[in-house]
Design a protein around this motif. Structure first.
Motif, PDB file in Angstrom:
ATOM      1  N   SER A  28       0.841  -1.198   0.000  1.00 59.05           N
ATOM      2  CA  SER A  28       0.000   0.000   0.000  1.00 59.05           C
ATOM      3  C   SER A  28       0.873   1.244   0.000  1.00 59.05           C
ATOM      4  CB  SER A  28      -0.935   0.013   1.215  1.00 59.05           C
ATOM      5  OG  SER A  28      -0.202   0.189   2.412  1.00 59.05           O
ATOM      6  N   ALA A  29       0.418   2.268  -0.704  1.00 57.16           N
ATOM      7  CA  ALA A  29       1.200   3.504  -0.810  1.00 57.16           C
ATOM      8  C   ALA A  29       0.269   4.677  -1.041  1.00 57.16           C
ATOM      9  CB  ALA A  29       2.208   3.409  -1.949  1.00 57.16           C
ATOM     10  N   VAL A  30       0.710   5.830  -0.556  1.00 58.69           N
ATOM     11  CA  VAL A  30       0.015   7.101  -0.782  1.00 58.69           C
ATOM     12  C   VAL A  30       1.047   8.106  -1.260  1.00 58.69           C
ATOM     13  CG1 VAL A  30      -1.191   9.019   0.341  1.00 58.69           C
ATOM     14  CG2 VAL A  30      -1.807   6.663   0.910  1.00 58.69           C
ATOM     15  N   VAL A  31       0.645   8.923  -2.231  1.00 65.27           N
ATOM     16  CA  VAL A  31       1.509   9.971  -2.758  1.00 65.27           C
ATOM     17  C   VAL A  31       1.041  11.318  -2.217  1.00 65.27           C
ATOM     18  CG1 VAL A  31       2.409  11.087  -4.834  1.00 65.27           C
ATOM     19  CG2 VAL A  31       1.847   8.647  -4.886  1.00 65.27           C
ATOM     20  N   LEU A  32       1.958  12.079  -1.639  1.00 67.35           N
ATOM     21  CA  LEU A  32       1.666  13.446  -1.209  1.00 67.35           C
ATOM     22  C   LEU A  32       2.272  14.409  -2.218  1.00 67.35           C
ATOM     23  CD1 LEU A  32       2.392  13.243   2.646  1.00 67.35           C
ATOM     24  CD2 LEU A  32       0.243  12.817   1.416  1.00 67.35           C
ATOM     25  N   GLU A  33       1.459  15.301  -2.754  1.00 66.88           N
ATOM     26  CA  GLU A  33       1.891  16.243  -3.785  1.00 66.88           C
ATOM     27  C   GLU A  33       1.591  17.669  -3.343  1.00 66.88           C
ATOM     28  OE1 GLU A  33       3.019  18.578  -6.657  1.00 66.88           O
ATOM     29  OE2 GLU A  33       3.587  16.447  -6.663  1.00 66.88           O
ATOM     30  N   ALA A  34       2.606  18.529  -3.409  1.00 66.29           N
ATOM     31  CA  ALA A  34       2.454  19.909  -2.944  1.00 66.29           C
ATOM     32  C   ALA A  34       1.489  20.710  -3.802  1.00 66.29           C
ATOM     33  CB  ALA A  34       3.817  20.592  -2.907  1.00 66.29           C
ATOM     34  N   SER A  35       1.459  20.443  -5.095  1.00 64.55           N
ATOM     35  CA  SER A  35       0.644  21.218  -6.018  1.00 64.55           C
ATOM     36  C   SER A  35      -0.813  20.743  -6.004  1.00 64.55           C
ATOM     37  CB  SER A  35       1.216  21.103  -7.437  1.00 64.55           C
ATOM     38  OG  SER A  35       0.398  21.770  -8.375  1.00 64.55           O
TER      39      SER A  35
END
Length: 544
Positions: A28-35
């Motif tokens: 399992s993975a989650v991506v955090l994106e600033a934009s």
């Protein structure tokens, strides 16, 4: 506080590819994106003329045969809008968005030594924990933004090329100044020159550039490549640069003048960056490099009619390839226009901004718009923007105060369960970076799956391994000519940055062999623990 097995920071090409690879391994993975949008560097660099300098067929993912066959590139070198469309298509086609959190800039990541998890805080105050922290922050994603005296008094608009506004910027009738002549400055100059009333290009360092040789892709060429994509991918994977160009077999000075000239001429009109591989010693031997450099100086000079201007636009202080060269579409020809002017700020430095423009020690350049095309704090800049805290409260910035230390470019001692995609110590910017991204994403996914199966709670690069690899990176760099110039490869373009060569110059194929050896030896160079080291220390202390 939300939890996931792996927290990926950054939703550019690397972050998306890592997410796909981890899913394939059941992690399992989650991506955090600033934009508020995905795309990384291709989301932010929307300046006029923005285009990739790697061929579109090769600047694309290789993990899906269906994707390869379905997607139709329109040009040999893809533009920023087309690459961004491709990235969004991939996200939609493979349902990646459900695991991407937008508007989530990571401000701090702190390793909990007792629990062997990373605690991550975003700018919005959201908190996450993860067993593994994967940094996919990009190599050229931390813009350098100059600060000149009087800058706040400038009455016009200031735009950073790497943070381009999404609205249409109209240059019609405007007096425009571009500071910087790297790839961004060279790409936008001929485009802006077409509509601006006047364009001033502020140049500190003249740059080598080759014609992009861009063209629309015909249906016949598209079909030909897609029919042989497997062979093309294999050639790319086994090339030094991930560009698919194999170095010439014969050294520069071992052929006749006529043969040498013919080979350089052929490469000049077709290969872009691949020009450096025309002969195998162009970036290794000073005499060979001088031959290639002189050839390019002559070719660039032929594109500039004015002799005084030619002296300024043609490089004379470094050899070809020792700094990142550019490929362009009419940069030198743009200076033949009446509305384009070169300001040599090495000869006449910028003194200050005024309400009406930029004053050098020679004159005032009246401007309505100033564009900073001033490059990036490469390779380490984006990694050091968040506050990343490892063992004993040490930050990554403190650990890397004298330059990055990594085991195979993958991880750094004192920061367990943290990995870096295509960062310092790997081929990175010396390769077709998407090849390096895919290599790392798949390798990490297999490693994490193996550790999960083995019940490994904590893995960490050893100090001995990272020291040995960092020394090896420097050794390989000393075999080249890269150290003869200040460049973003060695931190020479950022004041106060350690002068250390950062990418691995030994080639994509050679690097893969090191990765394979590490994996075959059950991930040698990493300590692996089923119980976190901090818990073991507590137990030892309690029983003592």
């Amino acid at each position: 506080m939300a939890h996931t097995e792996t927290l990926i920071v950054g939703a550019g090409l690397a972050g998306l590819r890592a997410l796909y690879a981890l899913r394939e391994q059941g992690i399992s993975a989650v991506v955090l994106e600033a934009s508020d949008e995905i795309g990384g560097v291709w989301n932010h660099n929307r300046y006029p003329g923005a285009r990739c300098d790697v061929e579109s067929f090769d600047y694309s993912y290789s993990f899906s045969k269906e994707l390869e066959q379905e997607w139709r590139w329109s040009e040999r070198y893809p533009t920023q809008p087309e690459i961004l469309r491709y990235i969004n298509h991939v996200a939609d086609r493979f349902d990646l968005r459900r695991d991407i959190v937008l508007n989530a800039r990571v401000e701090e990541a702190v390793y909990d030594e007792d629990q062997a998890v990373w605690e991550v805080t975003t700018s919005e105050g959201c908190r996450w924990t993860a067993n593994t922290l994967m940094l996919c922050l990009g190599q050229l994603s931390a813009p350098k933004i100059p600060s000149y005296p009087g800058q706040e008094d400038f009455g016009g608009e200031v735009i950073v090329s790497a943070m381009w506004p999404r609205r249409q910027v109209d240059f019609t009738g405007k007096r425009v100044g571009i500071i910087g002549t790297g790839s961004s400055g060279m790409q936008m100059t001929p485009v802006i020159a077409e509509t601006a009333a006047h364009l001033t290009v502020f140049q500190r360092t003249a740059n080598y550039s080759l014609p992009a040789a861009n063209a629309p892709l015909t249906d016949e060429e598209d079909a030909r490549v897609k029919a042989n994509y497997d062979a093309r991918r294999e050639q790319i994977r086994n090339s030094p640069t991930g560009l698919g160009f194999q170095p010439g077999k014969v050294k520069t000075l071992d052929v006749s003048t006529e043969e040498r000239e013919a080979a350089l001429e052929k490469s000049y009109h077709r290969l872009g960056f691949g020009f450096a591989l025309t002969f195998p010693d162009i970036l290794l031997d000073a005499k060979a490099n001088a031959v290639a450099s002189d050839f390019l100086k002559r070719k660039m000079g032929e594109r500039v009619a004015d002799p005084e201007l030619r002296k300024k636009l043609v490089p004379n202080d470094h050899g070809f390839g020792t700094r990142r060269p550019s490929v362009d579409g009419g940069y030198f020809e743009a200076f033949a226009r009446d509305n384009v002017e070169l300001a040599d700020i090495r000869e006449h430095p910028i003194v200050e901004f005024t309400p009406n423009g930029i004053r050098t020690d020679e004159k005032l350049h009246e401007l309505d718009i100033v564009i900073f095309a001033t490059g990036f704090d490469a390779l380490t800049g984006a990694l050091l923007r968040p506050r990343i805290v490892g063992r004993s409260g040490q930050t990554l910035a403190e650990k890397w105060a004298d330059g990055p230390l990594t085991q195979l470019g993958l991880a750094t001692a004192g920061f367990p369960n943290m990995v870096i995609v295509a960062g310092p110590g790997s081929p990175s910017v010396l390769s077709n970076v998407i090849v390096s991204i895919e290599e790392h994403a798949d390798w990490f996914a297999r490693m994490l799956a193996a550790f999960k199966a083995q019940g490994i709670a904590e893995f960490e690069a050893t100090k001995a391994a990272e020291r040995a690899w960092t020394d090896y990176v420097q050794q390989r760099a000393r075999e080249t000519l890269y150290g003869t110039a200040n460049s973003f490869y060695n931190g020479g373009e950022v004041k106060g940055k350690p002068r250390v060569f950062m990418p691995f110059s030994g080639g994509v194929r050679n690097y893969r062999q090191h990765l394979q050896k590490c994996a075959d030896e059950n991930y040698s160079g990493f300590e692996k623990r089923k119980t976190p080291a901090a818990q073991k220390s507590t137990e030892v202390h309690r029983h003592a």
